[in-house]
Design an enzyme around this catalytic site. Structure first.
Site, PDB file in Angstrom:
ATOM      1  N   ASP A 133      -0.908   2.702  -0.651  1.00  0.00           N
ATOM      2  CA  ASP A 133       0.372   2.667   0.303  1.00  0.00           C
ATOM      3  C   ASP A 133       0.937   4.199   0.400  1.00  0.00           C
ATOM      4  O   ASP A 133       1.025   4.740  -0.596  1.00  0.00           O
ATOM      5  CB  ASP A 133       1.238   1.803  -0.462  1.00  0.00           C
ATOM      6  N   GLU A 210      -9.223   1.185   6.255  1.00  0.00           N
ATOM      7  CA  GLU A 210      -9.890   2.422   7.067  1.00  0.00           C
ATOM      8  C   GLU A 210     -10.194   1.888   8.241  1.00  0.00           C
ATOM      9  O   GLU A 210     -10.228   2.580   9.317  1.00  0.00           O
ATOM     10  CB  GLU A 210     -10.965   2.872   6.058  1.00  0.00           C
TER      11      GLU A 210
HETATM   12  C1  SAM Z   1      -2.897  -0.284   1.492  1.00  0.00           C
HETATM   13  S1  SAM Z   1      -3.721  -1.192   0.426  1.00  0.00           S
HETATM   14  C2  SAM Z   1      -5.419  -0.550   0.725  1.00  0.00           C
HETATM   15  C3  SAM Z   1      -6.422  -1.686   0.246  1.00  0.00           C
HETATM   16  C4  SAM Z   1      -7.804  -1.201   0.146  1.00  0.00           C
HETATM   17  N1  SAM Z   1      -7.866  -0.065  -0.517  1.00  0.00           N
HETATM   18  C5  SAM Z   1      -8.303  -0.848   1.617  1.00  0.00           C
HETATM   19  O1  SAM Z   1      -8.493   0.392   1.812  1.00  0.00           O
HETATM   20  O2  SAM Z   1      -8.466  -1.543   2.576  1.00  0.00           O
HETATM   21  C6  SAM Z   1      -3.011  -0.751  -0.840  1.00  0.00           C
HETATM   22  C7  SAM Z   1      -3.658  -1.736  -1.896  1.00  0.00           C
HETATM   23  O3  SAM Z   1      -3.278  -1.043  -3.210  1.00  0.00           O
HETATM   24  C8  SAM Z   1      -2.754  -1.970  -4.250  1.00  0.00           C
HETATM   25  N2  SAM Z   1      -1.899  -1.157  -5.169  1.00  0.00           N
HETATM   26  C9  SAM Z   1      -0.660  -0.542  -4.760  1.00  0.00           C
HETATM   27  N3  SAM Z   1       0.001  -0.098  -6.116  1.00  0.00           N
HETATM   28  C10 SAM Z   1      -1.047  -0.422  -7.076  1.00  0.00           C
HETATM   29  C11 SAM Z   1      -1.127  -0.143  -8.355  1.00  0.00           C
HETATM   30  N4  SAM Z   1      -0.087   0.401  -8.958  1.00  0.00           N
HETATM   31  N5  SAM Z   1      -1.906  -0.788  -9.272  1.00  0.00           N
HETATM   32  C12 SAM Z   1      -2.977  -1.344  -8.717  1.00  0.00           C
HETATM   33  N6  SAM Z   1      -3.153  -1.681  -7.162  1.00  0.00           N
HETATM   34  C13 SAM Z   1      -2.165  -1.240  -6.370  1.00  0.00           C
HETATM   35  C14 SAM Z   1      -1.995  -2.895  -3.069  1.00  0.00           C
HETATM   36  O4  SAM Z   1      -1.455  -4.022  -3.693  1.00  0.00           O
HETATM   37  C15 SAM Z   1      -2.920  -3.151  -1.845  1.00  0.00           C
HETATM   38  O5  SAM Z   1      -3.714  -4.070  -2.109  1.00  0.00           O
END
Ligand code: SAM
Length: 237
Positions: A133, A210
């Protein structure tokens, strides 16, 4: 070193989305428990022992898990730890685990910042943080996953020569990550030319975020860093 973080960690993401369909709810109930790392009860984890001494790769924030599942399928000799608190994403990954019979994968369904301090030094051979994020507003930058203390922890758990992959479609977050990682003594950027950050690594598939960015003609950047060798023991004359 104290086990307690200086400040309690705050989580700003979502843990739940739409109610799970019955098939997905069944996966959470029936398949997840055997794959879950209950680190907070164990207090410490030795990833190598989980995977009979094989190399271990870690994906943080795997979302719906397409990339993690594809890597686990393509690399049966590697052990994978996936970290994602969003339960709907975990359920999607479990569908792939069941479909492809993936046996080289364990999950931590909470904040990765709770997992990292419980991993031993130099225990991880590759780390993926993909389309994390971006928190675009300046007042939210402190919520970004990439921060100096997180890089310190990644540097600790990564073994010498391990690779850290970060990808994003948000230029501000790319620059932020470059700046932080290049300023960190443990990491060096592997890029030799523009192709190296403009093209997805050949062994990776597109993640859901992506694919969404590319569909909207937003370009993506792929950063790859290596964990520098730790200084050797000082020799006495
Ligand atoms: C924007 S999404 C991207 C998901 C995936 N990597 C993709 O590219 O489709 C970011 C993901 O990171 C997870 N996330 C954010 N902070 C995190 C943390 N501290 N530990 C584990 N997961 C986290 C969120 O729950 C979310 O599912």
């Amino acid at each position: 070193m104290t086990a307690e973080p200086a400040e309690p960690l705050r989580w700003f993401g979502r843990r739940h989305g739409r109610p799970l369909r019955p098939g997905r709810a069944r996966l959470i109930e029936a398949v997840l428990p055997a794959l879950t790392l209950d680190l907070l009860a164990a207090g410490r984890l030795d990833p190598a022992s989980l995977f009979a001494g094989r190399d271990v790769w870690l994906e943080i924030g795997f979302g719906a898990g397409e990339h993690l599942a594809a890597q686990a399928k393509a690399n049966p000799d590697i052990g994978f730890i996936g970290c994602e608190p969003f339960v709907n994403g975990v359920a999607s990954l479990l569908a792939a685990v069941e479909r492809d019979g993936l046996a080289n994968l364990r999950l931590f369904t909470d904040d990765a910042r709770l997992l990292l301090p419980l991993l031993p030094e130099a225990s991880i051979a590759r780390v993926f943080v993909l389309f994390s994020d971006p928190w675009p507003k300046a007042r939210h930058w402190k919520r970004r996953f990439i921060q100096i203390p997180v890089l310190d922890e990644l540097a600790r758990v990564m073994r010498d020569g391990a690779e850290f992959r970060f990808a994003s479609d948000h230029k501000g977050y790319v620059n932020w990550t470059l700046e932080h990682a290049l300023g960190h003594p443990a990491f060096s950027w592997m890029a030799e030319g523009p192709k190296d950050w403009r093209e997805r690594p050949a062994d990776a598939i597109a993640t859901r975020y992506e694919t969404k960015a590319l569909r909207q003609a937003v370009s993506c950047v792929y950063l790859r860093f290596t964990r520098q060798a730790r200084p050797g023991p000082s020799r006495s004359p």
